[in-house]
Scaffold this motif. Structure first.
Motif, PDB file in Angstrom:
ATOM      1  N   THR A 921     -34.959  11.139  14.617  1.00  0.00           N
ATOM      2  CA  THR A 921     -33.928  11.062  13.590  1.00  0.00           C
ATOM      3  C   THR A 921     -34.448  11.650  12.288  1.00  0.00           C
ATOM      4  O   THR A 921     -35.651  11.706  12.047  1.00  0.00           O
ATOM      5  CB  THR A 921     -33.512   9.609  13.365  1.00  0.00           C
ATOM      6  N   ALA A 922     -33.507  12.045  11.443  1.00  0.00           N
ATOM      7  CA  ALA A 922     -33.877  12.597  10.149  1.00  0.00           C
ATOM      8  C   ALA A 922     -34.547  11.528   9.305  1.00  0.00           C
ATOM      9  O   ALA A 922     -34.215  10.347   9.387  1.00  0.00           O
ATOM     10  CB  ALA A 922     -32.631  13.128   9.433  1.00  0.00           C
ATOM     11  N   ALA A 923     -35.493  11.961   8.485  1.00  0.00           N
ATOM     12  CA  ALA A 923     -36.279  11.002   7.705  1.00  0.00           C
ATOM     13  C   ALA A 923     -35.425  10.248   6.700  1.00  0.00           C
ATOM     14  O   ALA A 923     -35.818   9.192   6.231  1.00  0.00           O
ATOM     15  CB  ALA A 923     -37.416  11.729   6.993  1.00  0.00           C
ATOM     16  N   GLY A 924     -34.267  10.776   6.345  1.00  0.00           N
ATOM     17  CA  GLY A 924     -33.423  10.112   5.361  1.00  0.00           C
ATOM     18  C   GLY A 924     -32.548   9.028   5.923  1.00  0.00           C
ATOM     19  O   GLY A 924     -31.748   8.457   5.191  1.00  0.00           O
ATOM     20  N   GLN A 925     -32.669   8.727   7.194  1.00  0.00           N
ATOM     21  CA  GLN A 925     -31.810   7.728   7.811  1.00  0.00           C
ATOM     22  C   GLN A 925     -32.527   6.396   7.912  1.00  0.00           C
ATOM     23  O   GLN A 925     -33.698   6.334   8.264  1.00  0.00           O
ATOM     24  CB  GLN A 925     -31.384   8.188   9.211  1.00  0.00           C
ATOM     25  N   LEU A 926     -31.805   5.340   7.598  1.00  0.00           N
ATOM     26  CA  LEU A 926     -32.300   3.984   7.828  1.00  0.00           C
ATOM     27  C   LEU A 926     -31.808   3.546   9.194  1.00  0.00           C
ATOM     28  O   LEU A 926     -30.611   3.368   9.413  1.00  0.00           O
ATOM     29  CB  LEU A 926     -31.786   3.028   6.749  1.00  0.00           C
ATOM     30  N   ILE A 927     -32.730   3.399  10.129  1.00  0.00           N
ATOM     31  CA  ILE A 927     -32.383   3.087  11.507  1.00  0.00           C
ATOM     32  C   ILE A 927     -32.517   1.587  11.721  1.00  0.00           C
ATOM     33  O   ILE A 927     -33.572   1.004  11.477  1.00  0.00           O
ATOM     34  CB  ILE A 927     -33.299   3.833  12.499  1.00  0.00           C
ATOM     35  N   LEU A 928     -31.447   0.954  12.177  1.00  0.00           N
ATOM     36  CA  LEU A 928     -31.447  -0.479  12.440  1.00  0.00           C
ATOM     37  C   LEU A 928     -31.172  -0.719  13.915  1.00  0.00           C
ATOM     38  O   LEU A 928     -30.150  -0.261  14.433  1.00  0.00           O
ATOM     39  CB  LEU A 928     -30.371  -1.179  11.610  1.00  0.00           C
ATOM     40  N   PRO A 929     -32.062  -1.398  14.623  1.00  0.00           N
ATOM     41  CA  PRO A 929     -31.765  -1.735  16.023  1.00  0.00           C
ATOM     42  C   PRO A 929     -30.496  -2.571  16.110  1.00  0.00           C
ATOM     43  O   PRO A 929     -30.167  -3.324  15.194  1.00  0.00           O
ATOM     44  CB  PRO A 929     -32.993  -2.547  16.459  1.00  0.00           C
ATOM     45  N   GLU A 930     -29.780  -2.421  17.203  1.00  0.00           N
ATOM     46  CA  GLU A 930     -28.516  -3.126  17.344  1.00  0.00           C
ATOM     47  C   GLU A 930     -28.698  -4.635  17.216  1.00  0.00           C
ATOM     48  O   GLU A 930     -27.900  -5.311  16.561  1.00  0.00           O
ATOM     49  CB  GLU A 930     -27.883  -2.792  18.704  1.00  0.00           C
ATOM     50  N   THR A 931     -29.745  -5.175  17.820  1.00  0.00           N
ATOM     51  CA  THR A 931     -29.943  -6.622  17.773  1.00  0.00           C
ATOM     52  C   THR A 931     -30.480  -7.100  16.429  1.00  0.00           C
ATOM     53  O   THR A 931     -30.429  -8.299  16.145  1.00  0.00           O
ATOM     54  CB  THR A 931     -30.916  -7.056  18.882  1.00  0.00           C
ATOM     55  N   LEU A 932     -31.016  -6.196  15.609  1.00  0.00           N
ATOM     56  CA  LEU A 932     -31.606  -6.577  14.330  1.00  0.00           C
ATOM     57  C   LEU A 932     -30.880  -5.953  13.153  1.00  0.00           C
ATOM     58  O   LEU A 932     -31.442  -5.890  12.059  1.00  0.00           O
ATOM     59  CB  LEU A 932     -33.092  -6.178  14.278  1.00  0.00           C
ATOM     60  N   LYS A 933     -29.653  -5.516  13.333  1.00  0.00           N
ATOM     61  CA  LYS A 933     -29.013  -4.799  12.232  1.00  0.00           C
ATOM     62  C   LYS A 933     -28.608  -5.715  11.082  1.00  0.00           C
ATOM     63  O   LYS A 933     -28.322  -5.232   9.991  1.00  0.00           O
ATOM     64  CB  LYS A 933     -27.805  -4.015  12.737  1.00  0.00           C
ATOM     65  N   LEU A 934     -28.621  -7.033  11.306  1.00  0.00           N
ATOM     66  CA  LEU A 934     -28.386  -7.967  10.206  1.00  0.00           C
ATOM     67  C   LEU A 934     -29.683  -8.499   9.609  1.00  0.00           C
ATOM     68  O   LEU A 934     -29.654  -9.356   8.732  1.00  0.00           O
ATOM     69  CB  LEU A 934     -27.529  -9.143  10.684  1.00  0.00           C
ATOM     70  N   LEU A 935     -30.816  -7.998  10.088  1.00  0.00           N
ATOM     71  CA  LEU A 935     -32.104  -8.458   9.557  1.00  0.00           C
ATOM     72  C   LEU A 935     -32.213  -8.240   8.050  1.00  0.00           C
ATOM     73  O   LEU A 935     -32.647  -9.151   7.330  1.00  0.00           O
ATOM     74  CB  LEU A 935     -33.245  -7.760  10.301  1.00  0.00           C
ATOM     75  N   PRO A 936     -31.844  -7.080   7.491  1.00  0.00           N
ATOM     76  CA  PRO A 936     -31.922  -6.938   6.026  1.00  0.00           C
ATOM     77  C   PRO A 936     -31.046  -7.947   5.287  1.00  0.00           C
ATOM     78  O   PRO A 936     -31.424  -8.446   4.235  1.00  0.00           O
ATOM     79  CB  PRO A 936     -31.449  -5.491   5.787  1.00  0.00           C
ATOM     80  N   MET A 937     -29.869  -8.250   5.844  1.00  0.00           N
ATOM     81  CA  MET A 937     -28.975  -9.211   5.190  1.00  0.00           C
ATOM     82  C   MET A 937     -29.607 -10.592   5.135  1.00  0.00           C
ATOM     83  O   MET A 937     -29.666 -11.238   4.080  1.00  0.00           O
ATOM     84  CB  MET A 937     -27.652  -9.261   5.963  1.00  0.00           C
ATOM     85  N   TYR A 938     -30.125 -11.062   6.259  1.00  0.00           N
ATOM     86  CA  TYR A 938     -30.721 -12.390   6.291  1.00  0.00           C
ATOM     87  C   TYR A 938     -32.007 -12.445   5.470  1.00  0.00           C
ATOM     88  O   TYR A 938     -32.294 -13.458   4.814  1.00  0.00           O
ATOM     89  CB  TYR A 938     -31.002 -12.800   7.735  1.00  0.00           C
ATOM     90  N   ALA A 939     -32.799 -11.376   5.505  1.00  0.00           N
ATOM     91  CA  ALA A 939     -34.038 -11.359   4.719  1.00  0.00           C
ATOM     92  C   ALA A 939     -33.728 -11.396   3.224  1.00  0.00           C
ATOM     93  O   ALA A 939     -34.379 -12.134   2.456  1.00  0.00           O
ATOM     94  CB  ALA A 939     -34.860 -10.119   5.066  1.00  0.00           C
ATOM     95  N   ALA A 940     -32.736 -10.631   2.789  1.00  0.00           N
ATOM     96  CA  ALA A 940     -32.355 -10.644   1.374  1.00  0.00           C
ATOM     97  C   ALA A 940     -31.860 -12.024   0.963  1.00  0.00           C
ATOM     98  O   ALA A 940     -32.153 -12.501  -0.140  1.00  0.00           O
ATOM     99  CB  ALA A 940     -31.281  -9.586   1.117  1.00  0.00           C
ATOM    100  N   ALA A 941     -31.093 -12.680   1.848  1.00  0.00           N
ATOM    101  CA  ALA A 941     -30.596 -14.021   1.533  1.00  0.00           C
ATOM    102  C   ALA A 941     -31.732 -15.032   1.439  1.00  0.00           C
ATOM    103  O   ALA A 941     -31.733 -15.898   0.554  1.00  0.00           O
ATOM    104  CB  ALA A 941     -29.589 -14.453   2.597  1.00  0.00           C
ATOM    105  N   LEU A 942     -32.711 -14.935   2.328  1.00  0.00           N
ATOM    106  CA  LEU A 942     -33.849 -15.858   2.285  1.00  0.00           C
ATOM    107  C   LEU A 942     -34.671 -15.668   1.021  1.00  0.00           C
ATOM    108  O   LEU A 942     -35.135 -16.641   0.413  1.00  0.00           O
ATOM    109  CB  LEU A 942     -34.711 -15.654   3.533  1.00  0.00           C
TER     110      LEU A 942
END
Length: 1124
Positions: A921-942
């Motif tokens: 993938t292009a270096a400018g893309q933030l790749i989120l695994p399907e099972t972990l795509k809410l990981l940034p949301m939960y980490a930011a909330a914590l």
């Protein structure tokens, strides 16, 4: 604004190889879509606006800038720019292949029919959805606009003679290759322009020295990011790599001149473009506001580059200003890296539209839609549905996921994979969790006097994964692979497939959760235990009597609670005995023997060497002594009505309760109702050590550590005696929960906190909490052990229990709401051709006094590939474990280091996926695994939760109570704590309860609406400023919202549909959380509204912390730094 209809992307924008792949996959998945690549500053429904702005309009501040910063509005004329979303046709789909494809969608297979299919977002690419068996969806990809060029707007006014759109000087100083698009400088017909590149402000997080693209003298390392081609060629701008050269833009036509762009006139000096501001340099016009008017930026997106506009994410790549001295003129922006050359032209902030990032509500809704049939546990490594979804489980081998979940259902075969991926290898175990009415309760098996069948080597209990050999005479243990002889009483023949003939008649052979009736060998001193007892110990000091607490507790015990004492499922009456005591500086015991006409009080004033003055008559069955108990509960408030005693004790009270249970040779619970800090001279005396100045500092851990070890030792004694302490505190001041809560933590008890107790506001909640405490499944004198197959073992345990060795957890009591987290570690390399097994055995005394074993079994697959590890991750379990590790670290580390470690772990998890599963993938893309795509949301909330922020808005006792509750919280509760649930009340219908949830964004609230928000611990009702007075009248009984007091308002029973529907919804929420959460009513723009806003997880916290979108920016930078 109105959005123009989505327009398909021109297929010619792709290289030939990608077009070929697109055609194949679009045929195979014609009705599917994949998660998009979305730019971090992309906003939907945007259009260009060329009209000049009001010069008096205040500036748009950077994301973390406060209004008090020196920010000049005169120099901040805004120029809002917006674009309609780009819609991509199905021909961008890529087929799955062993090689990594350019878009990073080479996602391995994993069976997960419940995880959602990704968000249909307006962005630059889409990803296919996989619903086939053992297939998981490709990752969510988020493109970074720092790697995209902003093409001209076709319909804009042209300022040059040949009709080509104009480029402003300095606008394309940092042209980057746009991957997967045609070589033409114009977008395809009718396609919306790519959003402009801006720059983002700094976060209050570690390792950020500036935006993601900065001058080389402000950041370490190169000025380029991995994956970008250099801008080569001669005659580049000062401090920049040259633009020309054969390698400047792969797949793009060469520039017509060293300093020109394809199809554009050459860049001249300050007068190259009539009506445009000049390029930077000595002849520029420093200090001038940006040009206004229709021709200021005819149809053009704003210039890119660092600090082009305040609050914008920076363009990445080589820095156009490197090697120059920073400016300090009037247009420098506070909190941003200083610019070189003349003052830049501040423009409007262009940000990500929150609608196009992965969000919890859409994931839950899509996951729920996928659940069409029960989840069947008939094979190892099946990823269960999300914990917050409504699903039914059929136990056919592995236990119900409500009892046990794993962070991943594909165990890495080596410790190196765990280390590189940073995915914790852990279990979340709730052995007594409540199951649905249509699910199977663990059945009870009776093996007779011989006892349960076990492996002779590892002592594992019989389970569905044991393999019988030699015609059924022996079985192979799935944990240690030892062969054990089958007892004669247990023997049965095998069928043609190797299964026992009674396979489906014995629960231990066909399901993953069952119970065993234990023999005397599993009892203390090989004696059958007595039924447990409850002891109620009530504070009768001045504060307790004055608040009405003593009278109210006696009233509800007499009229309500004694009828709610727990009993076995099939029993007619409860066998629980009860006892009563009161205390201030002394302890008063009461004899309630049924043969007495009136209760007798015995006072113990020697609290240095505490003892119980009576054994016979202290613990009695309510059925036989009800008259004496009622008389006692009537007399206690009268006896202490005129007390003037303000000092209390606590440790001797707990000690006497333990001795009373020991003397009766039974387990049980001690319910303590306390109002003040125990300052009387006695063992366990405490003093006020609260210091709010330490909160949030490196020294705050001292406030959450016990002041002494008295209560710690009491907790250990409770656990070993088979009893627990449930502490009900009613403080008006500091009570040092960090110290006295130790007895609850180690014994498996609970803490209930009622600040500033009053009967009107808190009486109903106290009664309901006691009822729930009585009625939930609770066991006593419990011991839990975890066994695993050879190669892995449990090494770390988190929860409320006591341990005397490295393998067994001891619980005074264990209930349905308690959860234990256990970390696993590799001892050896696991064979990938086999499976991994976990068995949990809980030995306990039931509420009726039976000694039982509950056995839970879970089967997992083994993998040596990152590609098969990530699709089988359970994000709910990962966050539950991560949160508990952070809680333990509060006592050992500093708040900053805890937050740093969470960010580092999150970034490493996603960077490892990017490195091993999405290299192309292009270096400018933030790749989120399907099972972990809410990981940034939960980490930011914590990161910005009350648990870790450590601000003075949360008292020390409240933080201690929060730490205690979250440390034993189950997965469903922790998910709700991190991302609270919001339901609209103004649109509530009787046939739709609960209604669809609302995202945790303040902008989603209507001024004329009403909403309820809950996180499992507290509940708010928010009323908009334009709420209909009729709504307020029907719900609260007040004519207007102005009559509502936040903490004193209650939902009263009114005979109208709205009141009935709201009360039904609130009861549904409380039953789901098994807690009567405190309710606050907040009006819009009330002084308490910031506290309410702090629960909006996607917005910024009012005590600090980035919003969800801001955290995505920062996380992307961290990932790229790791990969670089």
């Amino acid at each position: 604004m109105l959005a123009r209809p989505p327009v398909p992307l021109n297929p010619s924008a792709f290289p030939p190889t990608m077009q070929q792949q697109s055609q194949t996959t679009s045929q195979a998945f014609s009705n599917q879509y994949r998660s998009p690549i979305l730019p971090p500053n992309f906003q939907e429904n945007q259009q260009y606006q060329t009209q000049p702005q009001n010069p008096n309009q205040p500036p748009v501040l950077p994301p973390n800038s406060s209004g008090s910063q020196p920010y000049s509005s005169q120099n901040s004329l805004m120029h809002p720019l917006s674009h309609p979303p780009s819609s991509i046709n199905q021909e961008q789909f890529h087929s799955q292949s062993p090689q990594m494809i350019p878009n990073g969608t080479n996602q391995p297979g994993a069976q997960h029919p419940y995880i959602n299919s990704g968000l249909q977002l307006s962005s630059t690419s889409l990803q296919p959805e996989y619903d086939a068996s053992n297939q998981s969806r490709p990752p969510t990809t988020i493109a970074n606009p720092q790697f995209q060029n902003a093409p001209p707007h076709l319909n804009a006014t042209s300022s040059n003679m040949n009709g080509t759109p104009s480029f402003k000087p300095g606008q394309y100083h940092k042209v980057q290759p746009v991957y997967n698009r045609s070589s033409s400088p114009y977008p395809p017909n009718n396609q919306a322009p790519v959003p402009p590149v801006g720059h983002t402000s700094q976060f209050n997080y570690p390792n950020i020295s500036g935006p993601s693209s900065m001058p080389s003298n402000l950041v370490t390392g190169a000025n380029t990011y991995p994956g970008q081609p250099p801008l080569g060629g001669p005659n580049a701008y000062p401090g920049q790599p040259p633009l020309g050269g054969p390698n400047a833009y792969s797949g793009q036509p060469p520039s017509s001149a060293p300093n020109t762009y394809p199809g554009q006139p050459p860049i001249g000096g300050p007068k190259a473009y009539p009506g445009q501001p000049p390029l930077g340099g000595p002849n520029a016009y420093p200090g001038q506001p940006p040009p206004s008017g229709p021709n200021a930026y005819p149809g053009q997106p704003p210039p890119s580059g660092p600090n082009a506009y305040p609050g914008q994410p920076p363009a990445s790549g080589p820095n156009p200003y490197s090697g120059q001295s920073p400016s300090s003129g009037p247009n420098a922006y506070p909190g941003q890296p200083l610019l070189s050359g003349p003052a830049q032209q501040p423009m409007t902030q262009t940000r990500i539209d929150p609608n196009i990032v992965p969000n919890v509500i859409q994931v839950l809704e899509q996951s729920q839609e996928k659940i069409q049939e029960p989840f069947i546990t008939n094979a190892p490594g099946l990823l269960p549905p999300l914990a917050a979804t409504n699903f039914t489980c059929q136990d056919q081998g592995s236990c119900n996921p409500r009892f046990m979940r794993s962070t991943t259902y594909a165990i890495p075969n080596t410790a190196d994979i765990v280390k590189q991926s940073h995915i914790p290898l852990a279990l979340s175990i709730s052995p007594l969790a409540e199951v649905r009415s249509d699910e199977l309760e663990p059945p009870l098996a009776n093996f007779g006097e011989t006892g349960p069948v076990r492996c002779h080597r590892c002592k594992a209990y019989m389970c569905s994964f044991m393999q019988f050999i030699d015609g059924g005479k022996r079985f192979i243990c799935c944990y240690c692979e030892a062969a054990t002889d089958v007892p004669n009483e247990y023997f049965n023949h095998l069928d043609h497939s190797g299964r026992r003939m009674d396979w489906y008649q014995r629960p231990e052979l066909c399901i993953g959760s069952y119970e065993i009736l234990a023999t005397k060998q599993y009892c203390k001193d090989e004696k059958w235990p007595e039924p447990p007892a409850f002891i109620f110990m009530i504070d009768v000091s001045y504060n307790s009597v004055r608040s009405g607490l003593v009278e109210y507790i006696c009233h509800i015990l007499k009229n309500d609670l004694l009828d709610y004492l727990p009993k076995d499922r099939n029993a007619e009456t409860s066998t629980v005995r009860v006892g009563f005591a009161t205390f201030d500086k002394k302890i008063h015991f009461y004899n309630i023997k049924s043969t007495l006409g009136q209760p007798q009080m015995m006072v113990v004033s020697d609290i240095e060497d505490i003892f119980v003055p009576l054994l016979d008559g202290f613990l009695c069955l309510p059925q036989t002594s009800r008259g004496v108990i009622n008389s006692l509960l009537d007399q206690i408030p009268q006896t202490f009505a005129n007390t003037q005693e303000t000092e209390t004790i606590l440790a001797p009270v707990i000690q006497s309760g333990i001795q009373a249970l020991k003397g009766a040779n039974c387990s049980g619970k001690i319910y303590i109702f306390s109002t003040t800090l125990p300052i009387a001279v006695a063992p366990g005396k405490l003093s006020n050590r609260e210091d709010k100045k330490l909160l949030g500092t490196e020294k705050e851990k001292a406030l959450f550590s016990p002041a002494n070890d008295v209560y710690t030792k009491l907790g250990e004694e409770c656990a070993q005696s088979g009893c627990a302490v449930d502490l009900f505190v009613f403080p008006n001041n500091y009570v040092d929960l960090a110290t006295i809560g130790e007895v609850c933590r180690l014994s498996g008890g609970e803490i209930y906190k009622f600040n500033y107790f009053s009967i009107d506001n808190d009486g109903e909640r106290l009664l309901d909490e006691l009822k729930r405490n009585f009625q939930r499944t609770t066991v006593f004198d419990a011991l839990m052990r975890i066994r695993t197959n050879t190669g892995i073992r449990p090494v770390d345990f988190l929860g409320h229990f006591y341990m005397t060795n490295s393998t067994e957890m001891i619980f005074g009591t264990m209930d349905a709401d308690k959860t234990v987290a256990v970390e696993l570690k590799h001892d050896d390399k696991l064979p990938t051709e086999g499976n991994s097994y976990v068995q949990v055995a809980l030995l306990y005394t039931s509420i009726s006094g039976q000694r039982r074993l509950r056995v839970l079994t879970l089967a997992l697959t083994v993998t040596s590939s990152y590609a098969s590890l990530y699709p089988l991750c359970d994000l709910d379990t990962i966050m539950n474990y991560t949160m508990k590790v952070a809680i333990r670290s509060i006592l050992l580390s500093t708040p900053k280091s805890i937050r740093d470690s969470i960010i580092t772990q999150t970034a490493n998890m996603l960077a490892c996926y990017r490195k091993h599963c999405a290299q192309s993938t292009a270096a400018g893309q933030l790749i989120l695994p399907e099972t972990l795509k809410l990981l940034p949301m939960y980490a930011a909330a914590l990161l910005k939760s009350d648990l870790l922020t450590g601000t003075q808005t949360v008292t020390t006792d409240d933080r201690s109570w929060l730490i205690h509750r979250l440390m034993s919280m189950n997965i469903k509760g922790s998910s709700a704590y991190l991302y609270p649930r919001i339901y609209p009340l103004h649109t509530l219908e009787e046939n739709q309860i609960p209604p669809p949830m609302v995202r945790c964004l303040y902008e989603r609230f209507s001024d004329s609406g009403a909403y309820v928000i809950e996180n499992g611990l507290v509940m708010y009702i928010w009323l908009g400023s334009q709420i209909d007075p009729t709504f307020v009248q029907n719900l609260f009984g007040f004519p207007t919202a102005a009559n509502i007091q936040p903490e004193r308002c209650r939902i009263i029973e009114l005979d109208n549909p709205l009141s009935k529907n709201v009360r039904t919804l609130l009861n549904l929420i409380r039953n789901e959380r098994n807690s009567h959460m405190k309710l606050f009513v907040i009006r819009q723009r009330d002084p308490m509204e910031p506290f309410f806003k702090n629960y909006l997880a996607e917005d910024k916290g009012f005590t600090g912390g980035a919003s969800y979108v801001d955290f995505l920016y920062h996380l992307h930078r961290e990932i790229r730094n790791i990969l670089q």
